[in-house]
Design a protein around this motif. Structure first.
Motif, PDB file in Angstrom:
ATOM      1  N   ASP A  42      28.348  19.147 -34.041  1.00  0.00           N
ATOM      2  CA  ASP A  42      29.583  18.377 -34.109  1.00  0.00           C
ATOM      3  C   ASP A  42      29.186  16.900 -34.051  1.00  0.00           C
ATOM      4  O   ASP A  42      28.896  16.355 -32.991  1.00  0.00           O
ATOM      5  CB  ASP A  42      30.495  18.753 -32.932  1.00  0.00           C
ATOM      6  N   GLU A  60      25.084  24.081 -28.143  1.00  0.00           N
ATOM      7  CA  GLU A  60      26.339  24.247 -28.891  1.00  0.00           C
ATOM      8  C   GLU A  60      27.555  24.425 -27.946  1.00  0.00           C
ATOM      9  O   GLU A  60      28.279  25.414 -28.031  1.00  0.00           O
ATOM     10  CB  GLU A  60      26.246  25.436 -29.852  1.00  0.00           C
ATOM     11  N   SER A  93      39.421  25.275 -37.412  1.00  0.00           N
ATOM     12  CA  SER A  93      38.243  24.541 -36.936  1.00  0.00           C
ATOM     13  C   SER A  93      38.638  23.483 -35.924  1.00  0.00           C
ATOM     14  O   SER A  93      39.767  22.981 -35.920  1.00  0.00           O
ATOM     15  CB  SER A  93      37.530  23.872 -38.124  1.00  0.00           C
ATOM     16  N   LYS A 153      26.320  22.135 -42.935  1.00  0.00           N
ATOM     17  CA  LYS A 153      27.759  21.831 -42.850  1.00  0.00           C
ATOM     18  C   LYS A 153      28.185  20.930 -43.995  1.00  0.00           C
ATOM     19  O   LYS A 153      29.238  21.134 -44.601  1.00  0.00           O
ATOM     20  CB  LYS A 153      28.084  21.144 -41.518  1.00  0.00           C
ATOM     21  N   THR A 167      30.397  22.941 -27.874  1.00  0.00           N
ATOM     22  CA  THR A 167      31.726  22.772 -28.475  1.00  0.00           C
ATOM     23  C   THR A 167      32.165  23.968 -29.312  1.00  0.00           C
ATOM     24  O   THR A 167      33.305  24.003 -29.783  1.00  0.00           O
ATOM     25  CB  THR A 167      31.771  21.513 -29.372  1.00  0.00           C
ATOM     26  N   ASN A 168      31.277  24.952 -29.493  1.00  0.00           N
ATOM     27  CA  ASN A 168      31.630  26.105 -30.330  1.00  0.00           C
ATOM     28  C   ASN A 168      32.858  26.847 -29.821  1.00  0.00           C
ATOM     29  O   ASN A 168      33.578  27.469 -30.588  1.00  0.00           O
ATOM     30  CB  ASN A 168      30.454  27.093 -30.412  1.00  0.00           C
ATOM     31  N   THR A 205      31.814  26.463 -39.067  1.00  0.00           N
ATOM     32  CA  THR A 205      30.690  25.557 -38.806  1.00  0.00           C
ATOM     33  C   THR A 205      29.948  25.874 -37.515  1.00  0.00           C
ATOM     34  O   THR A 205      28.934  25.245 -37.235  1.00  0.00           O
ATOM     35  CB  THR A 205      31.182  24.091 -38.747  1.00  0.00           C
ATOM     36  N   ASN A 206      30.469  26.828 -36.725  1.00  0.00           N
ATOM     37  CA  ASN A 206      29.742  27.199 -35.506  1.00  0.00           C
ATOM     38  C   ASN A 206      28.330  27.629 -35.882  1.00  0.00           C
ATOM     39  O   ASN A 206      28.141  28.510 -36.719  1.00  0.00           O
ATOM     40  CB  ASN A 206      30.451  28.346 -34.774  1.00  0.00           C
ATOM     41  N   ASP A 262      36.168  21.030 -35.573  1.00  0.00           N
ATOM     42  CA  ASP A 262      35.153  20.047 -35.958  1.00  0.00           C
ATOM     43  C   ASP A 262      35.814  18.918 -36.745  1.00  0.00           C
ATOM     44  O   ASP A 262      36.106  19.041 -37.930  1.00  0.00           O
ATOM     45  CB  ASP A 262      34.078  20.736 -36.809  1.00  0.00           C
ATOM     46  N   SER A 279      24.069  20.191 -30.722  1.00  0.00           N
ATOM     47  CA  SER A 279      25.413  20.337 -31.277  1.00  0.00           C
ATOM     48  C   SER A 279      25.409  19.887 -32.721  1.00  0.00           C
ATOM     49  O   SER A 279      24.707  18.929 -33.083  1.00  0.00           O
ATOM     50  CB  SER A 279      26.428  19.508 -30.482  1.00  0.00           C
TER      51      SER A 279
END
Length: 672
Positions: free
Chosen positions: A219, A189, A499, A481, A191-192, A473-474, A501, A217
């Motif tokens: 995303d 993860e 966000s 999601k 991109t969190n 969405t993390n 995302d 991920s």
């Protein structure tokens, strides 16, 4: 490169991974996908050597270095950002220290002909060449480039890490991992903790890297842009697809449909055969045929349809009580922390039923403004008004981390539930995939996604009409999601989503508020319209900036000429306008046919130069990769000519990349 055979992981009688096998190859870009709790993080920890399997073998060559970025980690705060990031180059510092020590030892010895003296020289030579390959003292530029790419400013470099939030400190850990350049990078993860611009920078970094990446991920856009192979973990098994995520989704659906059709056809054939056997079993004239059919049945390999985990989150927000027409009205709102200005003069209105996004780099004030709306921050200037009968439901960015890890899932919800809702706790938990024994699990054993789902339940305990979701969405898996997005689309209240995302925001929001440069700017339209508009806007600003310089230069030249001639400056030269934007009419003139023809010729010439440079870059990189492979062998490591050729290729690559950059930049300017 890495071989995984017969891997099994069991916890107290429950099998998480069941006899899985696959191979990780050089230059692989793998997306590891599956529902929360399927075993993705566990598999990463196994590959990283942080956990041992119940059974099975993971074979990793001794010379392969593995780096792991976990979802959550304990971070130390004892130095500045730049000092912490420099720890990635500890191996370089160690090599430099050893070279210094060996130099000192050589200066003190006089046994020039001895074997020991020669061994010291050989060791120094080897270390010097290795240090040269690693970049030696040139790592500082790469370090700064990486920190800037991940959103830090030069002013941040000397600040203590203790001044940064947990998300920013995780960025430092990501920077250290990327700078260390292990052969295999495990990113759980990543991109969190990144904003959209930093995610796009990371996508570019991964695309240009020769290393192996295994990425968890949720995303969708990120893994589509960075991976070319998808490993799905489902019900303890691993399914391997040699395609990116979107193609995997389609292939997975097709495979299941084909399996189902083949299974149904085989079942019909088996039923017909068994009916024939049963019908003619005792008929002497059919005895040979019956025996033949029985043998045929014994030989048939039964088709099995892959098990599918159909447990999904069922999420529906309670009907929203009616609020006033304008739930949030903000006029000239400014917020400072001491001397630091977060944003100034923010002015906008959110209408009832709006679904809007707050986007921008971390630290630009998104969460700060949310806290102002929540009433957690009150020392701002300006006016912030909540509409009539506004009831807020808030999901904080660190909501999952605020849970008491010693409570069970049931106790967590029972503690905050009130009134009649308490009689429905089991039903609510079941809808969120915490049914049966799962409701008795301790919070500390839950995955990041399961904790986020548990925290999300709090939003359902009472009706609200303004939902504020800070990075909801993390840690949620793809399916969860999609369910959350669908529930928000059906929600009849007002929604503010903080966000990064892009896929989650696409189709959900109709307005985007951009935080940056101490301002909050409103953009009508969806997230991709905003991103496209932002790109065009920045190019316009760039063009106007260049035009302004040209206009100023023209005026300066005319003034200089007038001074040289002893005359007054030309009053008829058009000046830069008072709003600091140039009058384009004194710069841009219509192109003649010949000029357009020349421009087209120049465009073709630049495109050809860029294309040729790309081909050269690919060829040189292939040679470099081949030499790097040879250098990992004992024979290659002792071949001095390989090191020389390696440096020549690196130099050639740098020159060609400069040519490509020049041609591409010139082409871009010409196009604009």
């Amino acid at each position: 490169m890495i071989s995984i055979e017969g891997l099994t992981v069991e916890f107290g009688g429950f099998t998480l991974l069941d006899n899985i096998s696959f191979v990780i190859n050089r230059k692989d870009r793998i997306a590891l996908v599956g529902k929360n709790g399927a075993g993705k993080t566990t598999l990463m920890k196994l590959i990283a050597g942080m956990q041992s399997p119940t059974r099975g073998v993971i074979s990793i060559p001794k010379d392969v270095a593995i780096g792991y970025l976990p979802q959550e980690m304990q971070l130390s705060d004892t130095c500045s950002v730049i000092e912490e990031a420099e720890k990635a180059f500890s191996h370089i510092h160690e090599a430099e220290a050893e070279i210094s020590r060996l130099n000192k030892e050589l200066s003190e010895r006089e046994d020039y002909e001895s074997d020991d003296y020669q061994k010291i020289i050989e060791r120094m030579t080897m270390l010097s060449e290795h240090l040269h390959l690693l970049g030696g003292a040139n790592y500082q530029a790469e370090l700064e480039r990486t920190l800037l790419g991940l959103g830090f400013t030069r002013d941040d470099f000397t600040r203590p890490t203790s001044e940064f939030s947990g998300g920013w400190r995780m960025r430092i850990e990501l920077a250290k991992l990327l700078l260390r350049r292990p052969d295999v990078m495990l990113l759980d993860e990543p991109t969190n903790h990144l904003d959209i611009e930093s995610i796009q920078w990371l996508e570019t970094f991964i695309a240009a890297s020769p290393d192996v990446f295994i990425i968890v991920s949720h995303d969708r856009a990120f893994i589509n842009n960075t991976t070319r192979r998808t490993l799905e973990i489902e019900l303890g098994h691993v399914y391997d697809y040699k395609v990116k995520y979107d193609d995997y989704v389609e292939l997975r659906r097709e495979r299941r449909e084909q399996q189902q059709r083949a299974f149904e056809n085989q079942q019909k054939m088996l039923a017909d055969t068994e009916a024939f056997i049963e019908r003619f079993r005792y008929k002497a004239t059919k005895a040979v045929q019956v025996q033949s059919r029985i043998k045929q049945l014994d030989k048939i390999e039964r088709i099995e349809v892959d098990e599918e985990d159909n447990a999904t989150l069922r999420l529906k927000f309670p009907p929203a009580p009616r609020s006033g027409s304008y739930p949030v009205i903000i006029e000239n709102l400014s917020k400072r922390y001491g001397e630091h200005l977060v944003f100034a003069n923010a002015t906008f209105t959110i209408n009832r039923g709006d679904k809007v996004a707050f986007v921008g780099k971390n630290g630009e004030g998104k969460t700060t403004l949310v806290k102002c709306i929540m009433g957690e921050i009150t020392d701002y200037t300006g006016v912030l008004t909540l509409g009539h009968n506004v009831k807020i439901g808030y999901f904080a960015q660190n909501q999952a981390q605020l849970l008491d890890e010693n409570k069970t899932v049931f106790e967590t919800i029972d503690y905050v539930a009130q009134g009649d809702v308490r009689t429905k706790i089991r039903d609510i938990l079941g809808a969120f995939m915490f049914g049966g024994e799962a409701s008795d699990k301790k919070v500390r054993v839950l995955s990041g996604g399961e904790k986020s789902r548990l925290a999300m339940i709090r939003l359902l305990l009472e009706p609200v009409n303004l939902l504020i979701l800070d990075e909801p969405t993390n840690h949620l898996d793809m399916r969860s999601k999609d369910v959350l997005k669908s529930a928000l689309l059906d929600f009849d209240g007002t929604v503010i989503v903080v966000s990064h995302d892009r896929e989650f925001l696409d189709g959900l929001v109709t307005k985007v508020y951009e935080f940056g440069n101490k301002r909050v700017r409103e953009h009508l339209g969806g997230i991709y319209e905003f991103l496209e508009h932002k790109k065009i806007e920045s190019l316009r600003e760039l063009e106007l900036g260049e035009c302004k310089v040209i206009a100023l230069n023209k005026e300066e030249i005319a003034s200089q000429k007038a001074r040289n001639d002893g005359e007054r400056p030309n009053r008829f030269l058009k000046p830069v306008r008072s709003d600091n934007k140039p009058d384009m009419s004194d710069i841009i003139e219509p192109l003649t046919y010949e000029q357009r023809k020349e421009q087209a010729r120049r465009r073709r010439q630049l495109q050809k130069a860029a294309d040729e440079a790309e081909l050269q870059i690919a060829a040189i990189e292939e040679q470099i990769t081949a030499i790097e492979t040879l250098l990992t062998t004992p024979e290659g490591a002792s071949d001095a000519s390989l090191y020389i050729r390696y440096e020549q290729l690196k130099s050639e690559l740098s020159d060609v990349m400069d040519k490509w950059a020049e041609a591409s930049e010139a082409l871009e300017k010409l196009e604009n």
